[in-house]
Design a protein around this motif. Structure first.
Motif, short mmCIF file in Angstrom:
data_model
loop_
_atom_site.label_atom_id
_atom_site.label_comp_id
_atom_site.label_asym_id
_atom_site.label_seq_id
_atom_site.Cartn_x
_atom_site.Cartn_y
_atom_site.Cartn_z
N LEU A 220 0.82 -1.21 0.00
CA LEU A 220 0.00 0.00 0.00
C LEU A 220 0.86 1.26 0.00
O LEU A 220 0.58 2.23 -0.71
N LYS A 221 1.92 1.24 0.79
CA LYS A 221 2.82 2.39 0.85
C LYS A 221 3.59 2.56 -0.45
O LYS A 221 3.73 3.68 -0.95
N ARG A 222 4.11 1.48 -1.00
CA ARG A 222 4.92 1.55 -2.22
C ARG A 222 4.14 2.10 -3.40
O ARG A 222 4.65 2.88 -4.19
N TRP A 223 2.88 1.69 -3.54
CA TRP A 223 2.07 2.11 -4.69
C TRP A 223 1.13 3.27 -4.35
O TRP A 223 0.33 3.68 -5.18
N SER A 224 1.19 3.78 -3.11
CA SER A 224 0.37 4.91 -2.65
C SER A 224 -1.13 4.65 -2.78
O SER A 224 -1.89 5.52 -3.22
N PHE A 225 -1.55 3.47 -2.37
CA PHE A 225 -2.97 3.16 -2.36
C PHE A 225 -3.60 3.73 -1.09
O PHE A 225 -2.96 3.83 -0.05
N THR A 226 -4.87 4.08 -1.20
CA THR A 226 -5.61 4.62 -0.06
C THR A 226 -5.93 3.51 0.94
O THR A 226 -5.96 3.75 2.15
N GLY A 227 -6.18 2.33 0.46
CA GLY A 227 -6.54 1.20 1.31
C GLY A 227 -6.75 -0.04 0.46
O GLY A 227 -6.24 -0.12 -0.66
N VAL A 228 -7.52 -0.97 0.99
CA VAL A 228 -7.80 -2.20 0.27
C VAL A 228 -9.30 -2.37 0.09
O VAL A 228 -10.09 -1.84 0.86
N GLY A 229 -9.65 -3.11 -0.92
CA GLY A 229 -11.02 -3.52 -1.14
C GLY A 229 -11.04 -5.03 -1.15
O GLY A 229 -10.50 -5.65 -2.06
N VAL A 230 -11.60 -5.63 -0.11
CA VAL A 230 -11.66 -7.09 -0.02
C VAL A 230 -12.93 -7.55 -0.73
O VAL A 230 -14.04 -7.19 -0.34
N VAL A 231 -12.75 -8.32 -1.78
CA VAL A 231 -13.88 -8.77 -2.60
C VAL A 231 -14.58 -9.91 -1.87
O VAL A 231 -14.00 -10.97 -1.65
N GLN A 232 -15.83 -9.66 -1.48
CA GLN A 232 -16.62 -10.66 -0.77
C GLN A 232 -17.32 -11.61 -1.74
O GLN A 232 -17.45 -12.79 -1.46
N ASP A 233 -17.79 -11.08 -2.86
CA ASP A 233 -18.47 -11.88 -3.87
C ASP A 233 -17.99 -11.41 -5.24
O ASP A 233 -18.29 -10.30 -5.65
N PRO A 234 -17.22 -12.24 -5.95
CA PRO A 234 -16.64 -11.80 -7.22
C PRO A 234 -17.65 -11.71 -8.37
O PRO A 234 -17.37 -11.06 -9.37
N LEU A 235 -18.80 -12.33 -8.25
CA LEU A 235 -19.75 -12.35 -9.35
C LEU A 235 -20.62 -11.10 -9.39
O LEU A 235 -20.98 -10.63 -10.46
N ILE A 236 -20.96 -10.53 -8.23
CA ILE A 236 -21.88 -9.39 -8.21
C ILE A 236 -21.19 -8.09 -8.61
O ILE A 236 -21.76 -7.38 -9.43
N PRO A 237 -20.06 -7.61 -8.27
CA PRO A 237 -19.20 -7.91 -7.14
C PRO A 237 -19.62 -7.12 -5.89
O PRO A 237 -20.16 -6.02 -5.99
N ARG A 238 -19.31 -7.68 -4.76
CA ARG A 238 -19.56 -7.04 -3.47
C ARG A 238 -18.20 -6.87 -2.81
O ARG A 238 -17.50 -7.84 -2.59
N ILE A 239 -17.83 -5.62 -2.51
CA ILE A 239 -16.49 -5.30 -2.02
C ILE A 239 -16.58 -4.53 -0.72
O ILE A 239 -17.37 -3.59 -0.60
N GLU A 240 -15.75 -4.92 0.24
CA GLU A 240 -15.65 -4.22 1.52
C GLU A 240 -14.37 -3.36 1.48
O GLU A 240 -13.27 -3.89 1.37
N PHE A 241 -14.55 -2.04 1.55
CA PHE A 241 -13.43 -1.13 1.46
C PHE A 241 -12.90 -0.79 2.85
O PHE A 241 -13.66 -0.51 3.76
N LEU A 242 -11.58 -0.84 2.99
CA LEU A 242 -10.91 -0.52 4.25
C LEU A 242 -9.79 0.48 3.97
O LEU A 242 -8.94 0.24 3.12
N SER A 243 -9.80 1.59 4.69
CA SER A 243 -8.74 2.59 4.55
C SER A 243 -7.66 2.34 5.57
O SER A 243 -7.93 1.83 6.66
N LYS A 244 -6.43 2.73 5.22
CA LYS A 244 -5.35 2.55 6.18
C LYS A 244 -5.23 3.73 7.10
O LYS A 244 -5.71 4.78 6.89
#
Length: 101
Positions: free
Chosen positions: A77-101
């Motif tokens: 996250l630090k190396r690429w300067s991402f805000t946080g992560v999005g954990v994909v709960q369901d790849p077909l819909i998709p349903r994503i849970e976003f988490l900031s650092k």
């Protein structure tokens, strides 16, 4: 979150990771670089493949799935300067849970 492995989708062309830009404006490419970007994480290898096959079936061969231990996520996250992560709960819909650092 740090005790397990996660799976990422990465471009074979330029090595960039698949990210999400929530509420981003698709028309402005330059503005998108400065908008918040969340690294997409998948809990299982087959979830990442399902995501590719569902949402990018014609271009799936341009991407690869790689694993990363949870302990390395913060460094990535630090190396690429991402805000946080999005954990994909369901790849077909998709349903994503976003988490900031």
């Amino acid at each position: 979150m740090f005790s397990q492995s996660y799976y990422l989708i990465r471009s074979r062309a330029d090595g960039s990771y698949l990210v999400a830009h929530p509420h981003g404006d698709e028309k402005a490419k330059d503005e998108q670089r400065s908008s918040p970007s969340f690294l997409l994480l998948f809990r299982e290898h087959f979830d990442a493949l399902s995501y590719l096959n569902t949402h990018a079936s014609g271009m799936a061969d341009r991407f690869t799935v790689e694993s990363i231990p949870g302990t390395q996520i913060d460094n990535l996250l630090k190396r690429w300067s991402f805000t946080g992560v999005g954990v994909v709960q369901d790849p077909l819909i998709p349903r994503i849970e976003f988490l900031s650092k």
